[in-house]
Design an enzyme around this catalytic site. Structure first.
Site, PDB file in Angstrom:
ATOM      1  N   ARG A   1     -14.063  -5.755  15.018  1.00 39.59           N
ATOM      2  CA  ARG A   1     -13.101  -4.729  15.419  1.00 39.59           C
ATOM      3  C   ARG A   1     -13.842  -3.404  15.502  1.00 39.59           C
ATOM      4  O   ARG A   1     -14.518  -3.020  14.540  1.00 39.59           O
ATOM      5  CB  ARG A   1     -11.975  -4.634  14.377  1.00 39.59           C
ATOM      6  CG  ARG A   1     -10.817  -3.760  14.809  1.00 39.59           C
ATOM      7  CD  ARG A   1      -9.854  -3.475  13.663  1.00 39.59           C
ATOM      8  NE  ARG A   1     -10.224  -2.266  12.954  1.00 39.59           N
ATOM      9  CZ  ARG A   1      -9.416  -1.577  12.135  1.00 39.59           C
ATOM     10  NH1 ARG A   1      -8.184  -2.013  11.909  1.00 39.59           N
ATOM     11  NH2 ARG A   1      -9.829  -0.506  11.517  1.00 39.59           N
TER      12      ARG A   1
ATOM     13  N   TRP B   1       1.869   6.171  13.513  1.00 34.97           N
ATOM     14  CA  TRP B   1       0.482   5.745  13.387  1.00 34.97           C
ATOM     15  C   TRP B   1       0.425   4.280  13.036  1.00 34.97           C
ATOM     16  O   TRP B   1       1.412   3.703  12.674  1.00 34.97           O
ATOM     17  CB  TRP B   1      -0.286   6.570  12.343  1.00 34.97           C
ATOM     18  CG  TRP B   1       0.009   6.200  10.949  1.00 34.97           C
ATOM     19  CD1 TRP B   1       0.959   6.755  10.140  1.00 34.97           C
ATOM     20  CD2 TRP B   1      -0.620   5.169  10.193  1.00 34.97           C
ATOM     21  NE1 TRP B   1       0.948   6.139   8.933  1.00 34.97           N
ATOM     22  CE2 TRP B   1      -0.009   5.155   8.930  1.00 34.97           C
ATOM     23  CE3 TRP B   1      -1.665   4.251  10.471  1.00 34.97           C
ATOM     24  CZ2 TRP B   1      -0.385   4.256   7.935  1.00 34.97           C
ATOM     25  CZ3 TRP B   1      -2.017   3.361   9.482  1.00 34.97           C
ATOM     26  CH2 TRP B   1      -1.382   3.375   8.224  1.00 34.97           C
TER      27      TRP B   1
ATOM     28  N   ASP C   1      -6.468  -3.311   1.341  1.00 37.55           N
ATOM     29  CA  ASP C   1      -5.297  -3.074   0.488  1.00 37.55           C
ATOM     30  C   ASP C   1      -4.531  -4.369   0.214  1.00 37.55           C
ATOM     31  O   ASP C   1      -3.559  -4.361  -0.540  1.00 37.55           O
ATOM     32  CB  ASP C   1      -4.376  -2.001   1.081  1.00 37.55           C
ATOM     33  CG  ASP C   1      -3.973  -2.287   2.517  1.00 37.55           C
ATOM     34  OD1 ASP C   1      -4.836  -2.175   3.402  1.00 37.55           O
ATOM     35  OD2 ASP C   1      -2.803  -2.626   2.741  1.00 37.55           O
TER      36      ASP C   1
ATOM     37  N   GLU D   1       1.207  -6.757  11.472  1.00 36.43           N
ATOM     38  CA  GLU D   1       0.817  -6.453  10.093  1.00 36.43           C
ATOM     39  C   GLU D   1       1.923  -5.761   9.311  1.00 36.43           C
ATOM     40  O   GLU D   1       1.922  -5.821   8.088  1.00 36.43           O
ATOM     41  CB  GLU D   1      -0.495  -5.660  10.040  1.00 36.43           C
ATOM     42  CG  GLU D   1      -0.433  -4.267  10.588  1.00 36.43           C
ATOM     43  CD  GLU D   1      -1.774  -3.553  10.515  1.00 36.43           C
ATOM     44  OE1 GLU D   1      -2.766  -4.063  11.053  1.00 36.43           O
ATOM     45  OE2 GLU D   1      -1.822  -2.469   9.922  1.00 36.43           O
TER      46      GLU D   1
ATOM     47  N   HIS E   1      -3.097   1.095  16.166  1.00 41.29           N
ATOM     48  CA  HIS E   1      -2.276   1.634  15.071  1.00 41.29           C
ATOM     49  C   HIS E   1      -0.952   2.219  15.556  1.00 41.29           C
ATOM     50  O   HIS E   1      -0.541   3.303  15.103  1.00 41.29           O
ATOM     51  CB  HIS E   1      -3.055   2.696  14.283  1.00 41.29           C
ATOM     52  CG  HIS E   1      -4.136   2.129  13.418  1.00 41.29           C
ATOM     53  ND1 HIS E   1      -3.895   1.226  12.413  1.00 41.29           N
ATOM     54  CD2 HIS E   1      -5.471   2.344  13.406  1.00 41.29           C
ATOM     55  CE1 HIS E   1      -5.022   0.914  11.819  1.00 41.29           C
ATOM     56  NE2 HIS E   1      -6.004   1.564  12.412  1.00 41.29           N
TER      57      HIS E   1
ATOM     58  N   GLU F   1      -4.690  -4.330  19.295  1.00 38.97           N
ATOM     59  CA  GLU F   1      -3.759  -4.512  18.157  1.00 38.97           C
ATOM     60  C   GLU F   1      -2.747  -3.378  18.062  1.00 38.97           C
ATOM     61  O   GLU F   1      -3.110  -2.208  18.221  1.00 38.97           O
ATOM     62  CB  GLU F   1      -4.615  -4.558  16.891  1.00 38.97           C
ATOM     63  CG  GLU F   1      -3.863  -4.621  15.594  1.00 38.97           C
ATOM     64  CD  GLU F   1      -4.843  -4.853  14.437  1.00 38.97           C
ATOM     65  OE1 GLU F   1      -5.895  -5.511  14.639  1.00 38.97           O
ATOM     66  OE2 GLU F   1      -4.563  -4.363  13.329  1.00 38.97           O
TER      67      GLU F   1
ATOM     68  N   ARG G   1      -0.074 -11.185  13.509  1.00 43.66           N
ATOM     69  CA  ARG G   1      -0.939 -10.745  12.419  1.00 43.66           C
ATOM     70  C   ARG G   1      -0.219 -10.580  11.080  1.00 43.66           C
ATOM     71  O   ARG G   1      -0.665  -9.821  10.224  1.00 43.66           O
ATOM     72  CB  ARG G   1      -1.652  -9.451  12.816  1.00 43.66           C
ATOM     73  CG  ARG G   1      -2.499  -9.599  14.079  1.00 43.66           C
ATOM     74  CD  ARG G   1      -3.438  -8.426  14.298  1.00 43.66           C
ATOM     75  NE  ARG G   1      -4.298  -8.229  13.167  1.00 43.66           N
ATOM     76  CZ  ARG G   1      -4.097  -7.325  12.214  1.00 43.66           C
ATOM     77  NH1 ARG G   1      -3.080  -6.515  12.240  1.00 43.66           N
ATOM     78  NH2 ARG G   1      -4.941  -7.237  11.203  1.00 43.66           N
TER      79      ARG G   1
ATOM     80  N   HIS H   1     -15.032  -5.005  10.421  1.00 42.57           N
ATOM     81  CA  HIS H   1     -14.752  -3.683  10.996  1.00 42.57           C
ATOM     82  C   HIS H   1     -16.036  -2.907  11.242  1.00 42.57           C
ATOM     83  O   HIS H   1     -16.817  -2.703  10.320  1.00 42.57           O
ATOM     84  CB  HIS H   1     -13.940  -2.839  10.016  1.00 42.57           C
ATOM     85  CG  HIS H   1     -12.518  -3.270   9.857  1.00 42.57           C
ATOM     86  ND1 HIS H   1     -11.551  -2.433   9.388  1.00 42.57           N
ATOM     87  CD2 HIS H   1     -11.898  -4.447  10.123  1.00 42.57           C
ATOM     88  CE1 HIS H   1     -10.382  -3.079   9.358  1.00 42.57           C
ATOM     89  NE2 HIS H   1     -10.585  -4.305   9.793  1.00 42.57           N
TER      90      HIS H   1
ATOM     91  N   ASN I   1       0.817  -1.216   0.000  1.00 41.22           N
ATOM     92  CA  ASN I   1       0.000   0.000   0.000  1.00 41.22           C
ATOM     93  C   ASN I   1       0.857   1.276   0.000  1.00 41.22           C
ATOM     94  O   ASN I   1       1.664   1.486   0.902  1.00 41.22           O
ATOM     95  CB  ASN I   1      -0.885  -0.032   1.262  1.00 41.22           C
ATOM     96  CG  ASN I   1      -2.046   0.941   1.185  1.00 41.22           C
ATOM     97  OD1 ASN I   1      -2.296   1.569   0.155  1.00 41.22           O
ATOM     98  ND2 ASN I   1      -2.776   1.063   2.286  1.00 41.22           N
TER      99      ASN I   1
ATOM    100  N   GLU J   1      -8.628 -11.334   9.633  1.00 37.76           N
ATOM    101  CA  GLU J   1      -9.294 -10.058   9.350  1.00 37.76           C
ATOM    102  C   GLU J   1      -9.984 -10.131   7.986  1.00 37.76           C
ATOM    103  O   GLU J   1      -9.440 -10.683   7.031  1.00 37.76           O
ATOM    104  CB  GLU J   1      -8.262  -8.927   9.345  1.00 37.76           C
ATOM    105  CG  GLU J   1      -8.866  -7.553   9.135  1.00 37.76           C
ATOM    106  CD  GLU J   1      -7.851  -6.413   9.216  1.00 37.76           C
ATOM    107  OE1 GLU J   1      -8.252  -5.286   9.572  1.00 37.76           O
ATOM    108  OE2 GLU J   1      -6.660  -6.645   8.922  1.00 37.76           O
TER     109      GLU J   1
ATOM    110  N   ASP K   1      -7.940  -1.686  17.290  1.00 40.04           N
ATOM    111  CA  ASP K   1      -6.640  -1.418  16.664  1.00 40.04           C
ATOM    112  C   ASP K   1      -6.121  -0.067  17.142  1.00 40.04           C
ATOM    113  O   ASP K   1      -6.773   0.961  16.949  1.00 40.04           O
ATOM    114  CB  ASP K   1      -6.814  -1.422  15.136  1.00 40.04           C
ATOM    115  CG  ASP K   1      -5.499  -1.505  14.389  1.00 40.04           C
ATOM    116  OD1 ASP K   1      -4.446  -1.272  15.009  1.00 40.04           O
ATOM    117  OD2 ASP K   1      -5.528  -1.801  13.172  1.00 40.04           O
TER     118      ASP K   1
ATOM    119  N   TYR L   1      -8.087   7.954  12.009  1.00 43.34           N
ATOM    120  CA  TYR L   1      -7.721   6.972  10.999  1.00 43.34           C
ATOM    121  C   TYR L   1      -8.607   5.727  11.111  1.00 43.34           C
ATOM    122  O   TYR L   1      -8.821   5.202  12.193  1.00 43.34           O
ATOM    123  CB  TYR L   1      -6.250   6.557  11.151  1.00 43.34           C
ATOM    124  CG  TYR L   1      -5.868   5.509  10.143  1.00 43.34           C
ATOM    125  CD1 TYR L   1      -5.687   5.851   8.814  1.00 43.34           C
ATOM    126  CD2 TYR L   1      -5.764   4.181  10.507  1.00 43.34           C
ATOM    127  CE1 TYR L   1      -5.384   4.890   7.872  1.00 43.34           C
ATOM    128  CE2 TYR L   1      -5.453   3.208   9.569  1.00 43.34           C
ATOM    129  CZ  TYR L   1      -5.265   3.579   8.258  1.00 43.34           C
ATOM    130  OH  TYR L   1      -4.976   2.617   7.327  1.00 43.34           O
TER     131      TYR L   1
ATOM    132  N   HIS M   1      -3.562 -10.126   9.019  1.00 44.98           N
ATOM    133  CA  HIS M   1      -3.994  -8.870   8.403  1.00 44.98           C
ATOM    134  C   HIS M   1      -4.774  -9.197   7.129  1.00 44.98           C
ATOM    135  O   HIS M   1      -4.370 -10.038   6.344  1.00 44.98           O
ATOM    136  CB  HIS M   1      -2.719  -8.095   8.062  1.00 44.98           C
ATOM    137  CG  HIS M   1      -2.919  -6.699   7.608  1.00 44.98           C
ATOM    138  ND1 HIS M   1      -1.992  -6.061   6.815  1.00 44.98           N
ATOM    139  CD2 HIS M   1      -3.898  -5.802   7.825  1.00 44.98           C
ATOM    140  CE1 HIS M   1      -2.404  -4.823   6.572  1.00 44.98           C
ATOM    141  NE2 HIS M   1      -3.552  -4.640   7.165  1.00 44.98           N
TER     142      HIS M   1
END
Ligand code: EZ4
Ligand code: CO
Length: 402
Positions: free
Chosen positions: A147, A402, A316, A262, A212, A236, A283, A122, A37, A339, A210, A159, A312
């Site tokens: 999640r 992030w 993406d 991830e 992040h 996460e 993950r 999600h 990504n 996920e 999550d 985010y 993960h």
């Protein structure tokens, strides 16, 4: 049988995907996901310029040898670009081997260890009051694990929380857009979100969150402790994982389970966290952690330390990666959760696939190989569009993780 061609296909049916298609001299094909990504063309060039030419003439049956050749043989080891490219080759060769054998890949991996792959969806909402409705949509779809992410009072954008109401993963402007972050506002807010969800949905629904990579270890310890009453399945990426000793501090203070991986791309990113029993779920994905061959090795190591998989699977990662993940998930003994965010209808049309979702479980299907392909004619109608993940700044303008 020899490899005759390694074709790299870049397409953007809503978001960018890079796919490697390996073709043999007898016309058998295999596909692998090479999407990274926001850095798609780096992997494309790595495959086109450096890996592809070395594959021509090789025996496609020698999956392990090809993996070692691309990993050890390159001298420059690891890193997301290299490992995503190796993953694409490896995944394509497993697909090809399955087609030659007339078996789905999960059969080549030892057969199924369960009836289906439990996936989590999600639920994103701008405010606490909107969270229950977002969770209810997923529960109605059949998801047994959700999640939950929620907007933070005082911050314009968070985010992963859509401002348009769509289920989405952002990667918008060619040059990254900027979002703001406040750890204080976040820590003060999150427990109320989960208090609300537990109160409305009871103890049976598995809940995940999550972070992040945005906290320090002691902040993550506090978050984990404050979420203990709501019995999350995992918290996460609580902190950036370069400093793995930091997880000892989190562990010392909370029983909220921890999931990471991830952004990991090799078994060496996982080794300390596993050996010291600092995490509960790993993950890593097929697409970013060296393919089926390497990820199976990682999950075997994880099993020694009671760590389960939680791969993960955001949008993406292409349908090719999702298919490969499902074959691995179905076969390994220490599967935890997978996920799952549905791709757009456009993406699904570009990548025809056999996998299916029903009552909270996914199944890869029983077609030979991975059971997924790319419609190259359709893919050509969606040219690449540069898009990046946003960056994140504190309210005083300091660039933040992030
Ligand atoms: O930010 O897939 O768990 N899922 C995630 C995703 C990731 C994106 C990065 O490309 O954290 O939202
Ligand atoms: Co994540």
């Amino acid at each position: 049988m020899r490899i005759a061609e390694a074709r790299v296909i870049v397409t953007c049916p809503g978001r960018n995907f890079v796919t490697l298609k390996i073709v043999t001299d007898d016309g058998v094909t295999g596909v692998g996901d090479a999407t990274l990504n926001g850095r798609e063309l780096a992997v494309t060039a790595y495959l086109r310029e450096h890996v592809g030419p070395a594959l021509i003439g090789r025996d496609p049956a020698r999956i392990e040898d090809t993996w070692q050749y691309l990993y050890r043989g390159a001298y420059w080891r690891r890193g997301p670009v290299t490992m995503t490219a190796i993953a694409a080759v490896d995944t394509a060769l497993w697909d090809l081997k399955g087609k030659v054998a007339g078996l789905p890949v999960y059969q080549l991996l030892g057969g199924r260890s369960r009836d289906g792959v439990t996936v989590y969806g999600h639920a994103n909402a701008a405010t606490v009051d909107e969270v229950p409705a977002a969770v209810a949509v997923l529960v109605a779809d059949g998801y047994r694990a959700v999640r939950v992410q929620c907007g933070i009072p005082g911050l314009a954008k968070t985010y992963g929380v859509s401002t348009t109401g769509d289920r989405y993963e952002p990667a918008d402007a060619a040059v990254p857009s900027e979002e703001s972050w406040s750890t204080e506002r976040y820590l003060a807010h999150v427990p109320a979100v989960f208090a609300r969800v537990r109160a409305e949905f009871g103890p049976g629904l598995r809940l995940l969150h999550d972070v992040h990579h945005r906290l320090t270890p002691i902040e993550a310890a506090r978050l984990g402790r404050s979420l203990e009453p709501y019995a999350l399945t995992w918290m996460e990426d609580p902190v950036p994982a370069e400093l793995q000793d930091g997880f000892r501090l989190i562990r010392a203070h909370t029983t909220t389970p921890i999931a990471v991986g991830e952004v990991f791309n090799s078994i060496w990113d996982c080794e300390q966290l596993l050996r010291e029993q600092l995490i509960d779920y790993l993950r890593c994905s097929v697409g970013h952690a060296g393919g089926i061959t390497h990820l199976r090795r990682i999950f075997d190591l994880a099993a020694l330390y009671h760590v389960r998989s939680g791969s993960h699977g955001a949008t993406d990662l292409s349908p090719v990666c999702l298919a490969a993940a499902l074959h691995l998930d179905l076969s390994i003994p220490n599967f935890g959760l997978q996920e799952h965010m549905p791709h757009t209808a456009e993406t699904d049309r570009v990548f025809p696939h056999a996998y299916r979702f029903s009552a909270g479980l996914m199944h890869p299907g029983d077609e030979p190989g991975l059971g997924v392909d790319i419609d190259e004619e359709l893919a050509a109608r969606y040219p690449y569009r540069p898009a990046s993940l946003p960056v994140n700044r504190l309210e005083d303008g300091t660039l933040h993780s992030w």
